[in-house]
Design an enzyme around this catalytic site. Sequence first.
Site, PDB file in Angstrom:
ATOM      1  N   TYR A   1       0.842  -1.207   0.000  1.00  0.00           N
ATOM      2  CA  TYR A   1       0.000   0.000   0.000  1.00  0.00           C
ATOM      3  C   TYR A   1       0.872   1.249   0.000  1.00  0.00           C
ATOM      4  CZ  TYR A   1      -3.343   3.521   1.737  1.00  0.00           C
ATOM      5  OH  TYR A   1      -4.106   4.662   1.902  1.00  0.00           O
TER       6      TYR A   1
HETATM    7  N1  LIG Z   1      -8.999   7.128   5.427  1.00  0.00           N
HETATM    8  C1  LIG Z   1      -7.753   7.521   5.607  1.00  0.00           C
HETATM    9  O1  LIG Z   1      -7.327   7.763   6.727  1.00  0.00           O
HETATM   10  C2  LIG Z   1      -6.824   7.720   4.440  1.00  0.00           C
HETATM   11  C3  LIG Z   1      -5.499   8.120   4.700  1.00  0.00           C
HETATM   12  C4  LIG Z   1      -4.637   8.332   3.647  1.00  0.00           C
HETATM   13  C5  LIG Z   1      -5.063   8.142   2.351  1.00  0.00           C
HETATM   14  N2  LIG Z   1      -6.361   7.757   2.111  1.00  0.00           N
HETATM   15  C6  LIG Z   1      -6.748   7.568   0.713  1.00  0.00           C
HETATM   16  O2  LIG Z   1      -7.976   8.220   0.452  1.00  0.00           O
HETATM   17  C7  LIG Z   1      -8.755   7.455  -0.461  1.00  0.00           C
HETATM   18  C8  LIG Z   1     -10.091   7.106   0.161  1.00  0.00           C
HETATM   19  O3  LIG Z   1      -9.844   6.487   1.408  1.00  0.00           O
HETATM   20  P1  LIG Z   1     -10.997   5.801   2.246  1.00  0.00           P
HETATM   21  O4  LIG Z   1     -10.445   5.648   3.623  1.00  0.00           O
HETATM   22  O5  LIG Z   1     -12.295   6.468   2.039  1.00  0.00           O
HETATM   23  O6  LIG Z   1     -11.007   4.346   1.565  1.00  0.00           O
HETATM   24  P2  LIG Z   1     -12.036   3.158   1.816  1.00  0.00           P
HETATM   25  O7  LIG Z   1     -11.269   1.909   1.761  1.00  0.00           O
HETATM   26  O8  LIG Z   1     -12.847   3.410   3.042  1.00  0.00           O
HETATM   27  O9  LIG Z   1     -13.004   3.329   0.589  1.00  0.00           O
HETATM   28  C9  LIG Z   1     -12.575   3.245  -0.718  1.00  0.00           C
HETATM   29  C10 LIG Z   1     -13.778   3.010  -1.636  1.00  0.00           C
HETATM   30  O10 LIG Z   1     -13.216   2.331  -2.754  1.00  0.00           O
HETATM   31  C11 LIG Z   1     -14.022   1.213  -3.037  1.00  0.00           C
HETATM   32  N3  LIG Z   1     -13.229   0.165  -3.653  1.00  0.00           N
HETATM   33  C12 LIG Z   1     -12.271  -0.608  -3.072  1.00  0.00           C
HETATM   34  N4  LIG Z   1     -11.812  -1.506  -3.948  1.00  0.00           N
HETATM   35  C13 LIG Z   1     -12.470  -1.288  -5.112  1.00  0.00           C
HETATM   36  C14 LIG Z   1     -12.434  -1.906  -6.384  1.00  0.00           C
HETATM   37  N5  LIG Z   1     -11.633  -2.942  -6.627  1.00  0.00           N
HETATM   38  N6  LIG Z   1     -13.234  -1.430  -7.355  1.00  0.00           N
HETATM   39  C15 LIG Z   1     -14.077  -0.388  -7.100  1.00  0.00           C
HETATM   40  N7  LIG Z   1     -14.149   0.219  -5.929  1.00  0.00           N
HETATM   41  C16 LIG Z   1     -13.362  -0.223  -4.933  1.00  0.00           C
HETATM   42  C17 LIG Z   1     -14.589   0.762  -1.693  1.00  0.00           C
HETATM   43  O11 LIG Z   1     -15.755  -0.042  -1.856  1.00  0.00           O
HETATM   44  C18 LIG Z   1     -14.853   2.090  -1.025  1.00  0.00           C
HETATM   45  O12 LIG Z   1     -16.156   2.570  -1.323  1.00  0.00           O
HETATM   46  C19 LIG Z   1      -7.910   6.225  -0.788  1.00  0.00           C
HETATM   47  O13 LIG Z   1      -7.186   6.469  -1.974  1.00  0.00           O
HETATM   48  C20 LIG Z   1      -6.980   6.105   0.396  1.00  0.00           C
HETATM   49  O14 LIG Z   1      -5.784   5.432   0.077  1.00  0.00           O
HETATM   50  C21 LIG Z   1      -7.232   7.527   3.133  1.00  0.00           C
END
Ligand SMILES: NC(=O)c1ccc[n+]([C@@H]2O[C@H](COP(=O)([O-])OP(=O)(O)OC[C@H]3O[C@@H](n4cnc5c(N)ncnc54)[C@H](O)[C@@H]3O)[C@@H](O)[C@H]2O)c1
Length: 269
Positions: free
Chosen positions: A176
Amino acid sequence: MTSSPNPSVNAPANAHESYARYPSLAGRVVLITGGATGIGASFVEHFAAQGARVAFLDVDASAGQALADALGGSRHKPLFLHCDLTDIAALRAAIASAKAALGPIEVLVNNAANDRRHTLAEVTPESFDAGVAVNVRHQLFAVQAVVEDMKTARAGSIINLGSVSWMLKQADFPVYTMSKSAVQGLTRGLAKDLGHHGIRVNSLVPGWVMTEKQRRLWLTDEGREAIKRGQCIDAELMPEDLARMALFLAADDSRMITSQEIVVDGGWT
Ligand SMILES: NC(=O)c1ccc[n+]([C@@H]2O[C@H](COP(=O)([O-])OP(=O)(O)OC[C@H]3O[C@@H](n4cnc5c(N)ncnc54)[C@H](O)[C@@H]3O)[C@@H](O)[C@H]2O)c1
């Protein structure tokens, strides 16, 4: 939550009327990947609230349809398209459907990812490829699928979701963190070429955002302590904090901002 000297810190979620409106986003066609839950759902909601025409892709069909229905009262009801974007043919087909329904894509938010934990020892060639596929590969192919329309329009904004995890040397998910660092390489690698066509490419880099999934899976007392120690601002980072920056990066207000990493992390990095 305790009161804060900064009135914006503890503002209620969904308080759209307290924040900026962007006339340039009204009617704009916005494609969001992974928009059914988490930060992506907040993107869908905030762009819809600006009057944008939103299509969003997600593998979670029930949450995606429920969100689209919940936003049915928006000026333009968001269009949900079910898609596993690790399948590039399916991703291309979903983007083609979005264009057929809404017209050329003007804003792309490459948001989907999966921060599943894993040790170095358990990574296999197959799980490595799967990690890259869900965390970064689709970002490039989504750009490829929208960029000709943006070139024709001589305008566009591409927002790639990165992560502070690798900057903070966070352990327990090396594929990741590797993929997320590559997001910034992708952004900078495309910005010059596409800038000549009037297209902007930026990385939006979240800190630790308190989504329902993060609270359920990963947030522990130790994690809360780390946030307290790490962030400068003593408040929870919420999905809408990222959404408001995405609005700015998509709007014409940021027209000379490209090739940047915009970190929204409460001052942790
Ligand atoms: N939440 C955090 O603290 C955090 C921190 C740093 C970066 N991010 C980044 O922000 C973005 C959103 O984060 P989040 O926490 O909301 O992520 P999450 O994992 O909660 O949600 C991501 C969404 O992507 C969808 N998804 C996952 N795999 C998929 C696939 N194969 N095809 C289609 N859809 C798919 C999931 O169903 C979900 O709705 C991501 O790129 C993550 O890396 C999040």
